[in-house]
Design a protein around this motif. Structure first.
Motif, PDB file in Angstrom:
ATOM      1  N   TYR A   1      -0.756  31.834   7.687  1.00  0.00           N
ATOM      2  CA  TYR A   1      -0.909  30.586   6.949  1.00  0.00           C
ATOM      3  C   TYR A   1      -2.379  30.215   6.946  1.00  0.00           C
ATOM      4  O   TYR A   1      -3.038  30.254   7.983  1.00  0.00           O
ATOM      5  N   GLN A   2      -2.919  29.866   5.759  1.00  0.00           N
ATOM      6  CA  GLN A   2      -4.319  29.467   5.632  1.00  0.00           C
ATOM      7  C   GLN A   2      -4.407  28.169   4.856  1.00  0.00           C
ATOM      8  O   GLN A   2      -3.710  27.995   3.857  1.00  0.00           O
ATOM      9  N   GLN A   3      -5.275  27.289   5.324  1.00  0.00           N
ATOM     10  CA  GLN A   3      -5.561  26.067   4.571  1.00  0.00           C
ATOM     11  C   GLN A   3      -7.063  25.846   4.596  1.00  0.00           C
ATOM     12  O   GLN A   3      -7.572  25.049   5.374  1.00  0.00           O
ATOM     13  N   PRO A   4      -7.794  26.566   3.742  1.00  0.00           N
ATOM     14  CA  PRO A   4      -9.243  26.374   3.677  1.00  0.00           C
ATOM     15  C   PRO A   4      -9.562  24.998   3.085  1.00  0.00           C
ATOM     16  O   PRO A   4      -8.779  24.431   2.343  1.00  0.00           O
ATOM     17  N   GLU A   5     -10.724  24.473   3.442  1.00  0.00           N
ATOM     18  CA  GLU A   5     -11.137  23.161   2.932  1.00  0.00           C
ATOM     19  C   GLU A   5     -11.239  23.189   1.412  1.00  0.00           C
ATOM     20  O   GLU A   5     -11.784  24.109   0.832  1.00  0.00           O
ATOM     21  N   SER A   6     -10.699  22.188   0.776  1.00  0.00           N
ATOM     22  CA  SER A   6     -10.745  21.965  -0.674  1.00  0.00           C
ATOM     23  C   SER A   6     -10.134  23.088  -1.495  1.00  0.00           C
ATOM     24  O   SER A   6     -10.388  23.202  -2.682  1.00  0.00           O
ATOM     25  N   LEU A   7      -9.328  23.934  -0.878  1.00  0.00           N
ATOM     26  CA  LEU A   7      -8.630  24.985  -1.622  1.00  0.00           C
ATOM     27  C   LEU A   7      -7.137  24.871  -1.364  1.00  0.00           C
ATOM     28  O   LEU A   7      -6.693  24.187  -0.446  1.00  0.00           O
TER      29      LEU A   7
END
Length: 182
Positions: free
Chosen positions: A11-17
């Motif tokens: 799971y990835q939650q990059p900033e502003s993406l």
């Protein structure tokens, strides 16, 4: 006949993406031993095919990670023919996510100096020295002619070896050598 496997998701939650959940690996292990001195092994894997962003094509996702036959010549000597993990260091031969001993792989394994697979022949031997194991492997690779199904840039040809001595139950000392052409 034994069939097993594993899967690895991230799971990835990059900033502003957009956040993204991915099925990184789905691997099947198939082992067949028709004789006590002969064993066939295959690891077929699907990589980064399914995610919350969408489904990708299977063209580049399915691959044969390993596909070989082991012939047990003696109790301590094995001859391997086929496609196997390049025996350089500890990280390359233990690549499956459930089997590694840290949460992330070292950076040196992410930027490969050599291909993670070899296709050819490997001789592995174990000796007992002062009641400790001394393991060695020598291999010759000809991926340019033998690995027609791979979709990753691999060896054209190569030679190498690995030696490892068990100093204690919790400490081994090893060295690898590799000479290859890409």
């Amino acid at each position: 006949l034994n069939i097993g496997g594993y899967f690895n998701a991230s799971y990835q939650q990059p900033e502003s993406l957009q956040e993204k959940t991915t099925l990184d690996e789905l691997s099947a292990f198939i082992t067949w031993s028709p004789h006590q001195r002969l064993r066939f092994f295959a690891e077929v894997e699907v990589n980064e095919w399914l995610s919350t962003v969408g489904i990708d094509t299977l063209d580049n996702a399915i691959r044969a990670e390993r596909l070989y036959a082991d012939l047990l010549l003696t109790e301590t000597t094995t001859l391997r023919l086929g496609k196997f993990l390049t025996p350089v260091g500890r990280w390359n031969v233990t690549h499956a996510a459930p089997l590694i001993w840290t949460t992330t792989r070292p950076l040196v394994t992410e930027r490969r100096l050599f291909t993670s697979h070899a296709s050819g022949i490997m001789l592995t031997q174990r000796f007992v020295v002062a009641e400790r194991n001394l393991n060695n492997s020598f291999y010759a690779d000809d991926s340019a002619d033998l690995d027609v199904l791979d979709n990753e840039l691999g060896f054209e040809n190569g030679l190498g070896g690995r030696i490892e001595f068990e100093i204690s139950d919790h400490l081994q000392l090893g060295a690898s050598f590799i000479d290859f052409k890409n």
